[in-house]
Motif scaffolding. Structure first.
Motif, short mmCIF file in Angstrom:
data_model
loop_
_atom_site.label_atom_id
_atom_site.label_comp_id
_atom_site.label_asym_id
_atom_site.label_seq_id
_atom_site.Cartn_x
_atom_site.Cartn_y
_atom_site.Cartn_z
N ALA A 7 0.83 -1.21 0.00
CA ALA A 7 0.00 0.00 0.00
C ALA A 7 0.87 1.26 0.00
O ALA A 7 0.54 2.24 -0.67
N GLY A 8 1.97 1.22 0.73
CA GLY A 8 2.89 2.36 0.75
C GLY A 8 3.51 2.62 -0.61
O GLY A 8 3.64 3.78 -1.03
N VAL A 9 3.88 1.55 -1.30
CA VAL A 9 4.43 1.70 -2.65
C VAL A 9 3.39 2.31 -3.57
O VAL A 9 3.67 3.25 -4.31
N ARG A 10 2.17 1.78 -3.50
CA ARG A 10 1.10 2.29 -4.36
C ARG A 10 0.84 3.76 -4.06
O ARG A 10 0.69 4.57 -4.98
N LYS A 11 0.81 4.16 -2.78
CA LYS A 11 0.58 5.55 -2.41
C LYS A 11 1.69 6.44 -2.96
O LYS A 11 1.42 7.52 -3.51
N THR A 12 2.93 6.00 -2.80
CA THR A 12 4.06 6.78 -3.32
C THR A 12 3.95 6.95 -4.83
O THR A 12 4.15 8.05 -5.36
N LEU A 13 3.63 5.87 -5.52
CA LEU A 13 3.48 5.95 -6.98
C LEU A 13 2.36 6.92 -7.37
O LEU A 13 2.53 7.72 -8.28
N HIS A 14 1.23 6.83 -6.68
CA HIS A 14 0.09 7.69 -7.01
C HIS A 14 0.43 9.16 -6.80
O HIS A 14 -0.03 10.01 -7.56
N ILE A 19 0.57 4.88 -12.17
CA ILE A 19 -0.43 3.86 -11.88
C ILE A 19 0.24 2.50 -12.03
O ILE A 19 0.81 2.18 -13.07
N LEU A 20 0.15 1.70 -10.99
CA LEU A 20 0.74 0.37 -11.04
C LEU A 20 -0.08 -0.54 -11.95
O LEU A 20 0.44 -1.16 -12.85
N GLY A 21 -1.36 -0.64 -11.69
CA GLY A 21 -2.28 -1.33 -12.60
C GLY A 21 -2.21 -2.84 -12.60
O GLY A 21 -3.10 -3.50 -13.09
N ASP A 22 -1.18 -3.43 -12.05
CA ASP A 22 -1.02 -4.88 -12.16
C ASP A 22 -0.49 -5.47 -10.86
O ASP A 22 0.44 -6.25 -10.85
N THR A 23 -1.09 -5.06 -9.75
CA THR A 23 -0.66 -5.57 -8.45
C THR A 23 -1.29 -6.93 -8.24
O THR A 23 -2.41 -7.05 -7.79
N LYS A 24 -0.57 -7.95 -8.61
CA LYS A 24 -1.04 -9.32 -8.38
C LYS A 24 0.10 -10.07 -7.70
O LYS A 24 1.24 -9.61 -7.67
N THR A 25 -0.20 -11.22 -7.14
CA THR A 25 0.81 -11.94 -6.38
C THR A 25 2.04 -12.28 -7.22
O THR A 25 3.15 -12.31 -6.69
N ALA A 26 1.88 -12.48 -8.50
CA ALA A 26 3.03 -12.77 -9.37
C ALA A 26 3.97 -11.58 -9.48
O ALA A 26 5.13 -11.74 -9.87
N LEU A 55 -12.08 1.55 -15.13
CA LEU A 55 -11.10 1.96 -14.12
C LEU A 55 -9.68 1.58 -14.50
O LEU A 55 -8.75 1.81 -13.73
N TYR A 56 -9.49 0.96 -15.68
CA TYR A 56 -8.14 0.61 -16.12
C TYR A 56 -7.26 1.86 -16.12
O TYR A 56 -7.69 2.95 -16.46
N SER A 57 -6.02 1.66 -15.74
CA SER A 57 -5.00 2.72 -15.76
C SER A 57 -5.40 3.94 -14.93
O SER A 57 -5.07 5.07 -15.27
N SER A 58 -6.09 3.67 -13.82
CA SER A 58 -6.47 4.77 -12.93
C SER A 58 -6.05 4.45 -11.50
O SER A 58 -5.92 3.28 -11.13
N ALA A 59 -5.85 5.48 -10.71
CA ALA A 59 -5.54 5.28 -9.29
C ALA A 59 -6.68 4.55 -8.60
O ALA A 59 -6.45 3.68 -7.77
N GLU A 60 -7.91 4.88 -8.96
CA GLU A 60 -9.06 4.20 -8.36
C GLU A 60 -9.03 2.71 -8.68
O GLU A 60 -9.31 1.87 -7.83
N GLY A 61 -8.68 2.38 -9.92
CA GLY A 61 -8.56 0.97 -10.30
C GLY A 61 -7.49 0.26 -9.49
O GLY A 61 -7.66 -0.90 -9.09
N ASP A 62 -6.38 0.94 -9.24
CA ASP A 62 -5.32 0.36 -8.40
C ASP A 62 -5.83 0.01 -7.01
O ASP A 62 -5.37 -0.95 -6.40
#
Length: 76
Positions: A7-14, A19-26, A55-62
């Protein structure tokens, strides 16, 4: 712990309009020496079956993805 780190990484990026867009376990690595998570996979993809196409490619989608990612990390 990992969920908070991710979550901290995502917040910093935003805050930098990334937009990360692909936060999955892989795309989450766990450093066994430190027990810290590392986010990889900045290819700009989206997890199509996890979020609404509008919501693709959006902070909300993340923000839709963390719950599913956290469950996946717990299951692994």
């Amino acid at each position: 712990k990992w969920a908070c780190q991710i979550a901290g990484v995502r917040k910093t990026l935003h805050t930098r309009n990334i937009i990360l867009g692909d936060t999955k376990t892989a795309n989450i690595l766990i450093d066994e020496a430190t027990d810290n998570s590392k986010v990889i996979g900045f290819g700009g993809g989206n997890i199509e079956e996890w979020i609404s196409p509008n919501l693709y490619s959006s902070a909300e989608g993340d923000l839709w993805v963390p719950e599913r990612t956290e469950k996946g990390l717990a299951d692994d």
